[in-house]
Design a protein around this motif. Structure first.
Motif, PDB file in Angstrom:
ATOM      1  N   PHE A   1      -0.289   4.505  -3.565  1.00  0.00           N
ATOM      2  CA  PHE A   1       0.640   3.867  -2.635  1.00  0.00           C
ATOM      3  C   PHE A   1       0.613   4.621  -1.304  1.00  0.00           C
ATOM      4  CE2 PHE A   1       2.992   3.073  -6.800  1.00  0.00           C
ATOM      5  CZ  PHE A   1       2.373   1.845  -6.989  1.00  0.00           C
ATOM      6  N   THR A   2       0.489   3.857  -0.227  1.00  0.00           N
ATOM      7  CA  THR A   2       0.391   4.466   1.098  1.00  0.00           C
ATOM      8  C   THR A   2       1.497   3.954   2.016  1.00  0.00           C
ATOM      9  OG1 THR A   2      -1.083   2.734   1.958  1.00  0.00           O
ATOM     10  CG2 THR A   2      -2.115   4.615   0.871  1.00  0.00           C
ATOM     11  N   LYS A   3       1.775   4.732   3.060  1.00  0.00           N
ATOM     12  CA  LYS A   3       2.805   4.330   4.023  1.00  0.00           C
ATOM     13  C   LYS A   3       2.349   3.093   4.792  1.00  0.00           C
ATOM     14  CE  LYS A   3       4.266   9.136   4.580  1.00  0.00           C
ATOM     15  NZ  LYS A   3       4.308  10.296   5.509  1.00  0.00           N
ATOM     16  N   GLU A   4       1.118   3.127   5.245  1.00  0.00           N
ATOM     17  CA  GLU A   4       0.587   1.988   5.995  1.00  0.00           C
ATOM     18  C   GLU A   4      -0.931   1.988   5.982  1.00  0.00           C
ATOM     19  OE1 GLU A   4       0.815   4.141  10.392  1.00  0.00           O
ATOM     20  OE2 GLU A   4       2.218   2.543   9.900  1.00  0.00           O
ATOM     21  N   GLN A   5      -1.497   0.821   6.160  1.00  0.00           N
ATOM     22  CA  GLN A   5      -2.945   0.641   6.264  1.00  0.00           C
ATOM     23  C   GLN A   5      -3.196  -0.765   6.784  1.00  0.00           C
ATOM     24  OE1 GLN A   5      -3.744   1.582   2.106  1.00  0.00           O
ATOM     25  NE2 GLN A   5      -3.985  -0.585   1.578  1.00  0.00           N
ATOM     26  N   ASP A   6      -4.424  -1.043   7.213  1.00  0.00           N
ATOM     27  CA  ASP A   6      -4.732  -2.330   7.856  1.00  0.00           C
ATOM     28  C   ASP A   6      -4.577  -3.512   6.910  1.00  0.00           C
ATOM     29  OD1 ASP A   6      -5.250  -1.061  10.221  1.00  0.00           O
ATOM     30  OD2 ASP A   6      -7.413  -0.906   9.885  1.00  0.00           O
ATOM     31  N   GLU A   7      -4.886  -3.325   5.625  1.00  0.00           N
ATOM     32  CA  GLU A   7      -4.802  -4.409   4.654  1.00  0.00           C
ATOM     33  C   GLU A   7      -3.811  -4.049   3.554  1.00  0.00           C
ATOM     34  OE1 GLU A   7      -8.697  -5.514   3.237  1.00  0.00           O
ATOM     35  OE2 GLU A   7      -9.604  -4.883   5.115  1.00  0.00           O
ATOM     36  N   ASN A   8      -3.286  -5.080   2.878  1.00  0.00           N
ATOM     37  CA  ASN A   8      -2.355  -4.828   1.773  1.00  0.00           C
ATOM     38  C   ASN A   8      -3.003  -4.008   0.665  1.00  0.00           C
ATOM     39  OD1 ASN A   8      -0.239  -6.229   2.943  1.00  0.00           O
ATOM     40  ND2 ASN A   8      -0.702  -8.156   1.909  1.00  0.00           N
ATOM     41  N   GLN A   9      -4.273  -4.299   0.404  1.00  0.00           N
ATOM     42  CA  GLN A   9      -5.008  -3.617  -0.666  1.00  0.00           C
ATOM     43  C   GLN A   9      -6.396  -3.235  -0.185  1.00  0.00           C
ATOM     44  OE1 GLN A   9      -6.067  -6.102  -3.961  1.00  0.00           O
ATOM     45  NE2 GLN A   9      -6.668  -4.421  -5.287  1.00  0.00           N
ATOM     46  N   ILE A  10      -6.762  -2.005  -0.408  1.00  0.00           N
ATOM     47  CA  ILE A  10      -8.110  -1.534  -0.110  1.00  0.00           C
ATOM     48  C   ILE A  10      -8.657  -0.886  -1.380  1.00  0.00           C
ATOM     49  CG2 ILE A  10      -9.545   0.025   1.250  1.00  0.00           C
ATOM     50  CD1 ILE A  10      -7.488  -0.194   3.499  1.00  0.00           C
ATOM     51  N   ARG A  11      -9.774  -1.391  -1.860  1.00  0.00           N
ATOM     52  CA  ARG A  11     -10.350  -0.875  -3.106  1.00  0.00           C
ATOM     53  C   ARG A  11     -11.614  -0.085  -2.808  1.00  0.00           C
ATOM     54  NH1 ARG A  11     -11.485  -4.501  -8.561  1.00  0.00           N
ATOM     55  NH2 ARG A  11     -12.017  -2.752  -9.954  1.00  0.00           N
ATOM     56  N   ILE A  12     -11.676   1.111  -3.357  1.00  0.00           N
ATOM     57  CA  ILE A  12     -12.823   1.987  -3.136  1.00  0.00           C
ATOM     58  C   ILE A  12     -13.326   2.510  -4.480  1.00  0.00           C
ATOM     59  CG2 ILE A  12     -13.615   4.157  -2.121  1.00  0.00           C
ATOM     60  CD1 ILE A  12     -11.491   3.808   0.055  1.00  0.00           C
TER      61      ILE A  12
ATOM     62  N   GLU B   1     -16.755   7.475 -12.707  1.00  0.00           N
ATOM     63  CA  GLU B   1     -16.433   6.522 -11.640  1.00  0.00           C
ATOM     64  C   GLU B   1     -14.926   6.472 -11.406  1.00  0.00           C
ATOM     65  OE1 GLU B   1     -16.642   1.737 -10.885  1.00  0.00           O
ATOM     66  OE2 GLU B   1     -18.368   2.699 -11.846  1.00  0.00           O
ATOM     67  N   PHE B   2     -14.532   6.643 -10.178  1.00  0.00           N
ATOM     68  CA  PHE B   2     -13.135   6.520  -9.786  1.00  0.00           C
ATOM     69  C   PHE B   2     -12.942   5.165  -9.106  1.00  0.00           C
ATOM     70  CE2 PHE B   2     -13.318  11.044 -10.373  1.00  0.00           C
ATOM     71  CZ  PHE B   2     -12.023  11.435 -10.674  1.00  0.00           C
ATOM     72  N   ASP B   3     -12.034   4.363  -9.648  1.00  0.00           N
ATOM     73  CA  ASP B   3     -11.691   3.072  -9.068  1.00  0.00           C
ATOM     74  C   ASP B   3     -10.348   3.266  -8.370  1.00  0.00           C
ATOM     75  OD1 ASP B   3     -11.247   0.478  -8.351  1.00  0.00           O
ATOM     76  OD2 ASP B   3     -11.455  -0.369 -10.361  1.00  0.00           O
ATOM     77  N   LEU B   4     -10.379   3.338  -7.048  1.00  0.00           N
ATOM     78  CA  LEU B   4      -9.190   3.650  -6.257  1.00  0.00           C
ATOM     79  C   LEU B   4      -8.654   2.407  -5.572  1.00  0.00           C
ATOM     80  CD1 LEU B   4     -10.558   6.906  -4.565  1.00  0.00           C
ATOM     81  CD2 LEU B   4      -9.410   6.695  -6.769  1.00  0.00           C
ATOM     82  N   ASN B   5      -7.433   2.032  -5.900  1.00  0.00           N
ATOM     83  CA  ASN B   5      -6.756   0.907  -5.264  1.00  0.00           C
ATOM     84  C   ASN B   5      -5.665   1.437  -4.348  1.00  0.00           C
ATOM     85  OD1 ASN B   5      -7.272  -2.096  -6.075  1.00  0.00           O
ATOM     86  ND2 ASN B   5      -7.710  -0.890  -7.911  1.00  0.00           N
ATOM     87  N   TYR B   6      -5.887   1.337  -3.047  1.00  0.00           N
ATOM     88  CA  TYR B   6      -4.883   1.773  -2.072  1.00  0.00           C
ATOM     89  C   TYR B   6      -3.987   0.580  -1.725  1.00  0.00           C
ATOM     90  CZ  TYR B   6      -7.533   6.088  -1.319  1.00  0.00           C
ATOM     91  OH  TYR B   6      -8.166   7.302  -1.486  1.00  0.00           O
ATOM     92  N   ILE B   7      -2.693   0.723  -1.966  1.00  0.00           N
ATOM     93  CA  ILE B   7      -1.732  -0.355  -1.702  1.00  0.00           C
ATOM     94  C   ILE B   7      -0.659   0.164  -0.749  1.00  0.00           C
ATOM     95  CG2 ILE B   7      -0.209  -2.078  -2.721  1.00  0.00           C
ATOM     96  CD1 ILE B   7      -2.915  -2.306  -3.949  1.00  0.00           C
ATOM     97  N   SER B   8      -0.469  -0.545   0.352  1.00  0.00           N
ATOM     98  CA  SER B   8       0.540  -0.130   1.331  1.00  0.00           C
ATOM     99  C   SER B   8       1.943  -0.534   0.880  1.00  0.00           C
ATOM    100  CB  SER B   8       0.244  -0.787   2.687  1.00  0.00           C
ATOM    101  OG  SER B   8       0.392  -2.198   2.584  1.00  0.00           O
ATOM    102  N   ILE B   9       2.958   0.005   1.554  1.00  0.00           N
ATOM    103  CA  ILE B   9       4.346  -0.392   1.270  1.00  0.00           C
ATOM    104  C   ILE B   9       4.470  -1.906   1.422  1.00  0.00           C
ATOM    105  CG2 ILE B   9       6.733  -0.257   2.069  1.00  0.00           C
ATOM    106  CD1 ILE B   9       6.212   2.603   2.935  1.00  0.00           C
ATOM    107  N   LYS B  10       3.897  -2.416   2.501  1.00  0.00           N
ATOM    108  CA  LYS B  10       3.923  -3.857   2.749  1.00  0.00           C
ATOM    109  C   LYS B  10       3.205  -4.605   1.632  1.00  0.00           C
ATOM    110  CE  LYS B  10       2.425  -7.288   6.181  1.00  0.00           C
ATOM    111  NZ  LYS B  10       1.673  -7.483   7.468  1.00  0.00           N
ATOM    112  N   GLY B  11       2.080  -4.055   1.166  1.00  0.00           N
ATOM    113  CA  GLY B  11       1.316  -4.683   0.090  1.00  0.00           C
ATOM    114  C   GLY B  11       2.098  -4.713  -1.207  1.00  0.00           C
ATOM    115  N   CYS B  12       2.793  -3.603  -1.526  1.00  0.00           N
ATOM    116  CA  CYS B  12       3.611  -3.559  -2.742  1.00  0.00           C
ATOM    117  C   CYS B  12       4.648  -4.671  -2.722  1.00  0.00           C
ATOM    118  CB  CYS B  12       4.312  -2.204  -2.857  1.00  0.00           C
ATOM    119  SG  CYS B  12       3.214  -0.818  -3.232  1.00  0.00           S
ATOM    120  N   LYS B  13       5.322  -4.799  -1.600  1.00  0.00           N
ATOM    121  CA  LYS B  13       6.359  -5.829  -1.462  1.00  0.00           C
ATOM    122  C   LYS B  13       5.762  -7.217  -1.634  1.00  0.00           C
ATOM    123  CE  LYS B  13       9.929  -7.534   1.706  1.00  0.00           C
ATOM    124  NZ  LYS B  13      10.546  -7.388   3.047  1.00  0.00           N
ATOM    125  N   HIS B  14       4.607  -7.439  -1.013  1.00  0.00           N
ATOM    126  CA  HIS B  14       3.944  -8.754  -1.084  1.00  0.00           C
ATOM    127  C   HIS B  14       3.525  -9.090  -2.511  1.00  0.00           C
ATOM    128  CE1 HIS B  14       1.224 -12.080  -0.217  1.00  0.00           C
ATOM    129  NE2 HIS B  14       0.269 -11.419  -0.863  1.00  0.00           N
TER     130      HIS B  14
END
Length: 217
Positions: free
Chosen positions: A49-60, A68-81
């Motif tokens: 979970f991140t404070k902010e980022q360009d997209e709701n979800q960024i997968r790396i 293998e690390f599957d990293l899903n970055y989700i912003s505060i806005k993305g969590c709400k959405h």
């Protein structure tokens, strides 16, 4: 400390050092494993979970020493959405293991996910369910004559119909529809009758379709 634990802790420390990180949740099958032991593991799934980022979800996806690390970055806005739109993939993290949390954000998010997940998906009316069953029945009827297809083509359409039928079981019973790769594992737990039909080697796949359709109907 095992090599796996060392690699895992190093990656977590890197994510923690990012000031944009609010929380980290370990999900999937790896959440129940003891990394201190010398166990074999193919991948580690993390929701960050991140404070902010360009997209709701960024997968790396990144690989470290064959892990293998599957990293899903989700912003505060993305969590709400994702919570508001009842996205299954996101609500399913409610049983994840929190390994880092700031200001209780991860704990609060998982609690919200659990509440909505436990309430189930949005219900669809009985008429719509009947229409969906009729659509599947029509597709099954087309597969009655195997001679009209090439063998690989017939197997392809049969497997799609089986998938649609299992998904229909969940829709008809107002349950969350699992991801395709989890369908068999889920149906084994949720309805052993369907699972027993699927694994019965005395049935050909068309017979399976008919039996499962009749059972669900």
């Amino acid at each position: 400390m095992s090599k796996l634990s060392e690699i895992f802790n190093r990656e977590i420390d890197l994510i923690k050092k990012d000031e944009n990180t609010l929380g980290i949740v370990l999900v999937g099958s790896s959440k129940d494993l003891d990394f201190e032991k010398d166990i074999k593991i193919n991948d580690i799934d993390l929701f960050i979970f991140t404070k902010e980022q360009d997209e709701n979800q960024i997968r790396i996806n990144k690989e470290i020493s064959s892990i293998e690390f599957d990293l899903n970055y989700i912003s505060i806005k993305g969590c709400k959405h994702f919570i508001e739109t009842k996205e299954y993939f996101f609500l399913k993290i409610n049983d994840g293991k929190i390994i880092y949390d700031t200001c209780g954000f991860a704990k609060e998010t998982l609690q919200k996910c659990k509440t909505i997940y436990d309430n189930g998906p949005d219900k669809i009316c009985e008429e719509e369910k009947r229409d969906k069953m009729l659509e599947i029945k029509s597709e099954i009827k087309k597969l009655e004559s195997k001679d009209e297809f090439e063998e690989f083509e017939y197997d392809f359409f049969i497997n799609i119909a089986l998938r649609d039928l299992i998904r229909m079981y969940y829709i008809k019973n107002d349950k969350w529809v699992p991801k395709d790769k989890k369908l068999l594992k889920s149906i084994k737990k949720d309805d052993k009758n369907i699972y027993d039909i699927l694994k019965n080697e005395s049935f050909n796949k068309y017979e399976m379709l008919l039996k499962i359709y009749k059972y669900i109907k």
